[in-house]
Design an enzyme around this catalytic site. Structure first.
Site, short mmCIF file in Angstrom:
data_model
loop_
_atom_site.label_atom_id
_atom_site.label_comp_id
_atom_site.label_asym_id
_atom_site.label_seq_id
_atom_site.Cartn_x
_atom_site.Cartn_y
_atom_site.Cartn_z
N HIS A 18 -2.87 7.00 -33.75
CA HIS A 18 -3.31 7.90 -32.66
C HIS A 18 -4.84 7.87 -32.59
O HIS A 18 -5.51 8.47 -33.43
CB HIS A 18 -2.84 9.34 -32.94
CG HIS A 18 -3.15 10.31 -31.84
ND1 HIS A 18 -2.24 11.23 -31.39
CD2 HIS A 18 -4.27 10.52 -31.11
CE1 HIS A 18 -2.78 11.96 -30.43
NE2 HIS A 18 -4.03 11.55 -30.24
N HIS A 54 -8.39 7.82 -29.70
CA HIS A 54 -9.00 7.79 -28.36
C HIS A 54 -10.21 6.87 -28.43
O HIS A 54 -11.17 7.16 -29.14
CB HIS A 54 -9.45 9.19 -27.93
CG HIS A 54 -8.32 10.17 -27.87
ND1 HIS A 54 -7.64 10.45 -26.70
CD2 HIS A 54 -7.72 10.91 -28.84
CE1 HIS A 54 -6.68 11.33 -26.95
NE2 HIS A 54 -6.70 11.62 -28.25
N HIS A 83 2.06 15.42 -27.11
CA HIS A 83 1.08 16.48 -27.39
C HIS A 83 1.88 17.78 -27.35
O HIS A 83 2.22 18.26 -26.27
CB HIS A 83 -0.05 16.49 -26.36
CG HIS A 83 -1.10 17.52 -26.69
ND1 HIS A 83 -2.35 17.19 -27.18
CD2 HIS A 83 -1.05 18.88 -26.68
CE1 HIS A 83 -3.02 18.31 -27.43
NE2 HIS A 83 -2.26 19.34 -27.13
N HIS A 126 -0.45 14.85 -34.10
CA HIS A 126 -1.43 15.75 -34.71
C HIS A 126 -0.88 17.15 -35.02
O HIS A 126 -1.32 18.13 -34.44
CB HIS A 126 -2.70 15.85 -33.86
CG HIS A 126 -2.49 15.96 -32.36
ND1 HIS A 126 -1.71 16.93 -31.78
CD2 HIS A 126 -2.97 15.22 -31.34
CE1 HIS A 126 -1.73 16.78 -30.47
NE2 HIS A 126 -2.48 15.74 -30.18
N ASP A 150 -6.44 10.87 -34.44
CA ASP A 150 -6.85 11.59 -33.23
C ASP A 150 -8.37 11.57 -33.08
O ASP A 150 -8.95 12.52 -32.54
CB ASP A 150 -6.32 13.03 -33.22
CG ASP A 150 -6.36 13.64 -31.81
OD1 ASP A 150 -6.48 12.88 -30.83
OD2 ASP A 150 -6.27 14.88 -31.70
O1 DOR Z 1 -9.19 17.47 -29.50
C1 DOR Z 1 -8.63 16.71 -28.74
N1 DOR Z 1 -9.31 15.76 -28.06
N2 DOR Z 1 -7.32 16.85 -28.54
C2 DOR Z 1 -6.68 16.16 -27.60
O2 DOR Z 1 -5.50 16.36 -27.44
C3 DOR Z 1 -7.41 15.22 -26.70
C4 DOR Z 1 -8.64 14.76 -27.32
C5 DOR Z 1 -9.57 14.10 -26.35
O3 DOR Z 1 -9.15 13.22 -25.60
O4 DOR Z 1 -10.76 14.44 -26.34
ZN ZN Z 2 -5.29 12.76 -29.16
#
Ligand code: DOR
Ligand code: ZN
Length: 342
Positions: free
Chosen positions: A14, A16, A134, A172, A245
């Site tokens: 997971h 980003h 999520h 998460h 995450d």
């Molecule tokens: O803290 C987070 N940031 N939780 C999420 O679900 C998305 C993520 C983000 O894309 O910034």
């Molecule tokens: Zn995430």
């Protein structure tokens, strides 16, 4: 005392990675440690089609090679089951992500009612494509600290009942409720766990003042929940695995009157996890958590190659520059007790 640990090369289930300048600034941190990474699709606009995911994968590999980005489809009320299944068959989509509309960063195009997803979930179940969730309700009447627990009873229970063969990853997890729910659930249900939810409880948000860099979603919870999440991670159960995450936002967007949710932990994530497992006397279970359970759940081969960690101090920088901004990493300014031997 173990001072050196060699494990099979891990995966991040997971992450980003963003796009543009931020992607070019952060992708290398994931690529240098993880063989594969499940890349979240919450760009603006979100990655909702096979064509968009294939193009995004090319941009990721142009930013950092040496790892395999595994792409996900952002589910909406209008997801086309045929495009989704074709993208999966072509090897573009590994999984699909369910964001309840409004639950978190760039989730405005998410799903307004899970009932509308039935044809999509039906198809995913048939083709063996995992659903990544999520798991927070968006009902403003539910306290933000209770939104994950409410999701289990209000939404997830129904999905499990209606799609008993669908593989589901509850992403998460942050609560004792979620850890128990997953442990008690069927073998089709698993969960990822972040370093911050293993190391911090909600007091970290207010330590000496308001701490925007400890803010993520789902938000940090009480100590008893952190404890339960640690117990799940170190349990050795194949249902729990590594998913950072890592969610970078430029420093100006974090240190603001309405700061973005997300902790950028990719640069020292393995060191972070090792710190927890060591503290718990569970270093022998780190390899399963980081490098085996996730691959087995997804039905993918285990990685070849290894990574070695050693007990030695490593100073985490205060900031990491990107082309046009900077990001503050998790543990900024701290010295961690484990480092990766490059
Ligand atoms: O803290 C987070 N940031 N939780 C999420 O679900 C998305 C993520 C983000 O894309 O910034
Ligand atoms: Zn995430």
């Amino acid at each position: 005392m173990t001072d050196r640990l060699t494990i099979r090369r891990p995966d991040d289930w997971h992450v980003h990675l963003r796009d543009g300048a931020m992607l070019r600034g952060v992708a290398r941190f994931t690529a240098r440690r993880f063989a594969r990474a499940i890349v979240m699709p919450n760009l603006q606009p979100p990655v909702t089609t096979t064509a968009a995911a294939a193009a995004y994968r090319d941009r990721i590999l142009a930013a950092a090679d040496g790892f395999q980005p595994l792409m996900t489809c952002y589910l909406t009320d209008h997801t086309d089951p045929d495009d989704l299944a074709a993208g999966h068959a072509d090897g573009v989509f590994t999984a699909a992500k369910l964001y309840p509309a409004g639950a978190t960063t760039n989730s405005a195009s998410g799903v307004t009612d899970v009932a509308k997803l039935a044809p999509v979930l039906d198809r995913m179940q048939a083709i063996g494509m995992p659903l990544l969730v999520h798991g927070e309700v968006t009902d403003p009447a539910i306290d933000i600290f209770d939104r994950e627990a409410a999701f289990l009873t209000r939404v997830l229970t129904g999905i499990l009942r209606d799609f008993p063969a669908l593989k589901i990853v509850l992403e998460h997890i942050t609560t004792a409720d979620a850890a128990q729910f997953v442990a008690d659930g069927p073998a089709t249900l698993a969960a990822t766990i972040t370093p911050q939810h293993l190391l911090l409880d909600r007091n970290a948000l207010f330590e000496g003042g308001l701490r925007p860099h400890a803010y993520c979603l789902p938000v940090l919870k009480r100590e008893r929940h952190r404890r339960a999440v640690v117990d799940a991670a170190i349990s050795g159960s194949p249902k729990f695995f590594l998913g950072t995450d890592s969610a970078p936002h430029g420093v100006r967007r974090k240190e603001a009157a309405c700061g973005c949710a997300g902790i950028f932990n990719a640069p020292f994530a393995l060191e972070s996890y090792a710190t927890v497992f060591d503290r718990e006397g569970a270093l022998d279970r780190l390899e399963g958590f980081a490098s085996e359970h996730g691959a087995r759940f997804y039905g993918l081969p285990l990685n070849e190659g290894t990574v070695t960690l050693e007990r030695a101090p490593v100073l985490v920088p205060e900031r990491i520059a990107t082309e046009d901004d900077a990001v503050v990493p998790f543990h900024a300014g701290e010295t961690l007790g484990w480092r990766v031997v490059d």
